[in-house]
Design a protein around this motif. Structure first.
Motif, PDB file in Angstrom:
ATOM      1  N   UNK A   1     -34.998  76.023 -23.864  1.00 49.87           N
ATOM      2  CA  UNK A   1     -36.125  76.939 -23.975  1.00 49.87           C
ATOM      3  C   UNK A   1     -35.956  78.170 -23.080  1.00 49.87           C
ATOM      4  N   UNK A   2     -36.557  79.269 -23.522  1.00 47.15           N
ATOM      5  CA  UNK A   2     -36.618  80.505 -22.746  1.00 47.15           C
ATOM      6  C   UNK A   2     -37.764  80.378 -21.750  1.00 47.15           C
ATOM      7  N   UNK A   3     -37.475  80.619 -20.487  1.00 45.18           N
ATOM      8  CA  UNK A   3     -38.490  80.473 -19.445  1.00 45.18           C
ATOM      9  C   UNK A   3     -38.570  81.719 -18.575  1.00 45.18           C
ATOM     10  N   UNK A   4     -39.712  81.859 -17.912  1.00 44.21           N
ATOM     11  CA  UNK A   4     -39.937  82.960 -16.987  1.00 44.21           C
ATOM     12  C   UNK A   4     -39.624  82.476 -15.571  1.00 44.21           C
ATOM     13  N   UNK A   5     -38.818  83.262 -14.869  1.00 43.77           N
ATOM     14  CA  UNK A   5     -38.469  82.946 -13.484  1.00 43.77           C
ATOM     15  C   UNK A   5     -38.649  84.190 -12.623  1.00 43.77           C
ATOM     16  N   UNK A   6     -38.924  83.967 -11.351  1.00 44.34           N
ATOM     17  CA  UNK A   6     -38.977  85.054 -10.377  1.00 44.34           C
ATOM     18  C   UNK A   6     -37.661  85.080  -9.609  1.00 44.34           C
ATOM     19  N   UNK A   7     -37.137  86.278  -9.406  1.00 42.33           N
ATOM     20  CA  UNK A   7     -35.890  86.465  -8.663  1.00 42.33           C
ATOM     21  C   UNK A   7     -36.214  87.228  -7.389  1.00 42.33           C
ATOM     22  N   UNK A   8     -35.949  86.597  -6.252  1.00 42.68           N
ATOM     23  CA  UNK A   8     -36.171  87.215  -4.946  1.00 42.68           C
ATOM     24  C   UNK A   8     -35.010  88.168  -4.666  1.00 42.68           C
ATOM     25  N   UNK A   9     -35.301  89.460  -4.547  1.00 44.61           N
ATOM     26  CA  UNK A   9     -34.247  90.461  -4.406  1.00 44.61           C
ATOM     27  C   UNK A   9     -33.529  90.363  -3.060  1.00 44.61           C
ATOM     28  N   UNK A  10     -34.185  89.827  -2.033  1.00 43.21           N
ATOM     29  CA  UNK A  10     -33.554  89.709  -0.719  1.00 43.21           C
ATOM     30  C   UNK A  10     -32.669  88.466  -0.637  1.00 43.21           C
ATOM     31  N   UNK A  11     -33.226  87.320  -1.013  1.00 45.02           N
ATOM     32  CA  UNK A  11     -32.448  86.080  -0.922  1.00 45.02           C
ATOM     33  C   UNK A  11     -31.551  85.863  -2.131  1.00 45.02           C
ATOM     34  N   UNK A  12     -31.800  86.624  -3.205  1.00 45.13           N
ATOM     35  CA  UNK A  12     -31.054  86.504  -4.465  1.00 45.13           C
ATOM     36  C   UNK A  12     -31.159  85.087  -5.022  1.00 45.13           C
ATOM     37  N   UNK A  13     -32.359  84.527  -4.939  1.00 42.34           N
ATOM     38  CA  UNK A  13     -32.629  83.195  -5.481  1.00 42.34           C
ATOM     39  C   UNK A  13     -33.639  83.279  -6.612  1.00 42.34           C
ATOM     40  N   UNK A  14     -33.465  82.387  -7.591  1.00 42.76           N
ATOM     41  CA  UNK A  14     -34.423  82.254  -8.686  1.00 42.76           C
ATOM     42  C   UNK A  14     -35.448  81.178  -8.341  1.00 42.76           C
ATOM     43  N   UNK A  15     -36.694  81.408  -8.776  1.00 40.22           N
ATOM     44  CA  UNK A  15     -37.751  80.416  -8.632  1.00 40.22           C
ATOM     45  C   UNK A  15     -38.421  80.224  -9.992  1.00 40.22           C
ATOM     46  N   UNK A  16     -38.435  78.996 -10.511  1.00 40.96           N
ATOM     47  CA  UNK A  16     -39.015  78.756 -11.843  1.00 40.96           C
ATOM     48  C   UNK A  16     -40.528  78.916 -11.828  1.00 40.96           C
ATOM     49  N   UNK A  17     -41.049  79.459 -12.914  1.00 45.99           N
ATOM     50  CA  UNK A  17     -42.505  79.593 -13.083  1.00 45.99           C
ATOM     51  C   UNK A  17     -42.967  78.768 -14.282  1.00 45.99           C
ATOM     52  N   UNK A  18     -42.564  79.143 -15.472  1.00 45.08           N
ATOM     53  CA  UNK A  18     -43.119  78.485 -16.665  1.00 45.08           C
ATOM     54  C   UNK A  18     -42.512  77.116 -16.929  1.00 45.08           C
ATOM     55  N   UNK A  19     -41.324  76.847 -16.405  1.00 42.52           N
ATOM     56  CA  UNK A  19     -40.741  75.528 -16.631  1.00 42.52           C
ATOM     57  C   UNK A  19     -41.574  74.447 -15.971  1.00 42.52           C
ATOM     58  N   UNK A  20     -42.274  74.791 -14.896  1.00 39.57           N
ATOM     59  CA  UNK A  20     -43.155  73.816 -14.248  1.00 39.57           C
ATOM     60  C   UNK A  20     -44.479  73.675 -14.992  1.00 39.57           C
ATOM     61  N   UNK A  21     -44.838  74.690 -15.790  1.00 42.72           N
ATOM     62  CA  UNK A  21     -46.105  74.665 -16.523  1.00 42.72           C
ATOM     63  C   UNK A  21     -45.954  74.055 -17.912  1.00 42.72           C
ATOM     64  N   UNK A  22     -44.972  74.547 -18.672  1.00 41.67           N
ATOM     65  CA  UNK A  22     -44.767  74.125 -20.065  1.00 41.67           C
ATOM     66  C   UNK A  22     -43.266  74.018 -20.309  1.00 41.67           C
ATOM     67  N   UNK A  23     -42.645  72.929 -19.891  1.00 45.00           N
ATOM     68  CA  UNK A  23     -41.173  72.856 -19.943  1.00 45.00           C
ATOM     69  C   UNK A  23     -40.588  72.931 -21.341  1.00 45.00           C
ATOM     70  N   UNK A  24     -41.343  72.547 -22.358  1.00 45.27           N
ATOM     71  CA  UNK A  24     -40.795  72.477 -23.713  1.00 45.27           C
ATOM     72  C   UNK A  24     -41.366  73.558 -24.633  1.00 45.27           C
TER      73      UNK A  24
END
Length: 649
Positions: A266-289
């Motif tokens: 599935x296509x999901x929305x993630x936040x990317x921290x520009x300083x740490x260059x890390x991704x953080x999941x948003x929608x996968x925790x809400x509606x994984x499928x």
């Protein structure tokens, strides 16, 4: 223009999307946690998508909706209990990507035709919300998509073709990132030679996506400076995943993107921290499928929005849905299904069901209220109702879009029309195979007006050409009952017999057999004489004539006009931002049989095709007043991601 009647056609996927706009309140550090919740921001009516927050507090959203039969722009009220139409180009069939800033709404519209074929009509406009004064920001002759407005509303960035011709690209559009000031839109600067979907962070930083040389869609960053010639685009997101349709927080700390990752369907929305260059999941925790599309930040960066399928319920996919028509007296209906054909009286439609959910051959009332199954076979495709027999439909049985040697047969399906008066959904049929031989791709039948013959496409010679067949007895063992209509080492396909019996129209690449996509319209008389090409995009010898991709041709009821699907208007939006569309440049057009009077009927970001045209005006003479909107299957949100967007790199 004396053009009337009712046209039924298909649009890939749209009726099944069930999109609504949602948002979630982010944690202080924008890192998702288990307590994340979401709120629905639109009302569950029709298909709603491509939104932006419309006020500084994030209480309202502006969005695109298909609720009136075309893509129009709307805004929610602060209380969330009211939806209002935004004052934009009222005569446009297509709007996209609204942004409200400083009392103005910026958006894409496609209401001004280009004088040249193969150019998108998409352009960026600005409308004042108080006076409704509208200004075109895109220069005449240019094409712009995906506008973004800077934090203070001084600059606009677009994905632009400029005035360049369209080359047929529709996976990764060959657009540039161009900026201009709202006060001087004619002074434009290209800041990135390749890219799309720009988004501002503040006034001087732009993020955008592009397909990198290693095959991964990635987000890039440019920082504006006084010397714009020295701007360098820097890749922000790493290879190994697709990241696209970015949105940036105004504080400059984060971007949000849609992602596709290996091993995740599935296509999901993630936040990317520009300083740490890390991704953080948003929608996968809400509606994984569930697929999620096109994120957007609130002005204070505390909320993140997106659109997705709103979830299963008792909501129905309408069998037929009215669509806005640009021609008075010509009604358009969108079909949940493919390849429709009208019964002799126009009170019924033969259709093929949706290939994902309910394939087969079906009969549908012309008001959309009831559907019956004639064949459950997933290999039945195309329909042609006998003009003289209410209980006879012709179809093809076998794999669609296969080689000339694939086993596909023309079938005559007979049934008792009186059975349709009963409540059962499956109707008994008699299936008679009319063609012979196991290695000939016989497909796309069309019946003569007297019901005695069927013209179809066959690969029996090793090349796909046209033949005429006895519609009752079919092909017989000694070679009787069939005659060849066209011949050559090219493809002649999808024939249509005119209602007056004088002509057969078909699609062919005979003018350029080396190009498997260069299809144009041809006409021939049933005895094989007077074969000629209908030049639609330009006169013989022009540069455009070999760029046509025209299919699904049929005649108007009076045999004076040709209706077809064509690529003449290019694409209207960035296709990576939406579910799968096989040919998103496909729109309905019609012209006279000599090629004059070319007119566009549909304009949207989706593939439209397989039309059928009946003489009745809204079918009122057979009791058709309005379609029944809740008579179809349950809405389940079953659609695919772009088939070309693969993680196997």
């Amino acid at each position: 223009m004396d053009v009337q009647g009712t046209i039924v056609f298909s649009t890939v996927g749209l009726l099944t999307y069930g999109f609504d706009v949602f948002s979630t309140v982010l944690a202080a550090d924008h890192i998702a946690d288990e307590n994340l919740t979401e709120s629905r921001r639109t009302d569950g009516v029709s298909v709603n998508y491509n939104a932006q927050f419309a006020d500084k507090s994030g209480e309202t959203v502006a969005f695109v909706s298909e609720r009136t039969g075309s893509a129009r722009l709307y805004q929610t009220s602060s209380a969330g209990d009211e939806i209002k139409l935004l004052p934009t180009s009222q005569n446009s069939l297509f709007h996209d990507r609204p942004t409200i800033k400083n009392g103005r709404v910026y958006y894409v519209s496609a209401h001004e035709p280009h004088s040249e074929s193969f150019k998108s009509w998409a352009a960026v406009y600005m409308t004042r919300l108080d006076t409704e004064e509208t200004v075109r920001l895109t220069p005449a002759g240019s094409v712009d998509f995906s506008p973004a407005v800077s934090e203070l509303g001084q600059l606009v960035a677009v994905a632009s073709y400029g005035s360049r011709p369209w080359k047929g690209d529709f996976h990764a559009l060959e657009t540039e990132i161009t900026i201009f000031s709202v006060s001087e839109p004619e002074n434009r600067t290209i800041v990135a030679g390749s890219g799309g979907w720009p988004t501002f962070s503040g006034e001087s930083t732009i993020f955008f996506h592009r397909k990198a040389d290693d095959g991964w869609w990635s987000v890039y960053r440019i920082d504006l400076q006084e010397n714009l010639e020295e701007i360098i685009a820097r890749r922000i997101t790493p290879p190994g995943l697709h990241a696209f349709t970015p949105t940036a927080s105004n504080d400059g700390k984060y971007i949000a993107v849609a992602t596709r990752r290996k091993g995740i369907k599935f296509r999901h929305i993630e936040i990317f921290d520009l300083k740490s260059e890390r991704f953080y999941p948003i929608t996968e925790t809400l509606n994984p499928n569930t697929h999620h599309y096109n994120p957007f930040f609130s002005p204070d960066s505390n909320q993140l929005g997106y659109h997705r399928f709103r979830g299963e319920s008792n909501e129905k996919v309408p069998n037929l849905l009215p669509v806005a028509s640009p021609i008075r007296g010509l009604e358009l209906l969108r079909l949940h299904g493919t390849f429709p054909s009208f019964s002799p009286a126009g009170d019924l439609l033969a259709i093929n069901g949706d290939f994902l959910e309910s394939p087969g051959l079906m009969v549908l009332r012309s008001d959309g209220s009831k559907r019956w199954t004639l064949l459950k076979s997933s290999t039945a495709f195309y329909t042609a109702w006998s003009p003289v027999e209410k209980g006879v439909i012709f179809t093809s049985i076998g794999p669609i879009f296969d080689s000339s040697k694939a086993t596909v047969q023309i079938a005559r399906i007979s049934f008792n029309p009186d059975d349709l008066d009963h409540k059962r959904e499956e109707i008994s049929t008699d299936v008679k195979i009319l063609t012979r031989g196991g290695t000939a791709n016989n497909a796309f039948p069309s019946c003569s007006p007297d019901g005695k013959h069927v013209v179809f496409r066959s690969g029996r010679s090793g090349h796909k050409n046209l033949y005429i067949l006895d519609a009752i007895d079919g092909e017989i063992a000694d070679g009787g009952g069939i005659q060849r209509l066209t011949e050559g080492e090219w493809v002649d396909t999808m024939p249509a017999w005119s209602p007056d019996g004088e002509l057969i129209a078909f699609s062919s690449n005979r003018h350029n057999p080396a190009n498997p996509e260069a299809y144009s319209i041809y006409l021939v008389q049933p005895d094989g004489s007077n074969l000629r090409r209908v030049h639609v995009a330009g006169p013989p010898g022009s540069n455009d004539v070999d760029r046509e991709r025209i299919n699904h041709v049929c005649f108007s009821p009076d045999s004076k006009w040709l209706l077809f699907t064509a690529n003449l208007g290019s694409v209207s939006a960035e296709t990576v931002s939406m579910p799968n569309q096989f040919q998103p440049y496909g729109d309905l057009w019609f012209c006279r049989i000599d090629g004059t009077g070319l007119t566009r009927l549909t304009c949207n970001a989706f593939e439209n095709g397989t039309p059928a045209w009946h003489a009745a005006d809204r079918l009122q003479d057979i009791g058709f007043i309005s379609v029944v909107p809740a008579a179809g299957e349950n809405l389940r949100g079953q659609f695919e991601e772009p088939l070309w967007l693969t993680c196997d790199i």
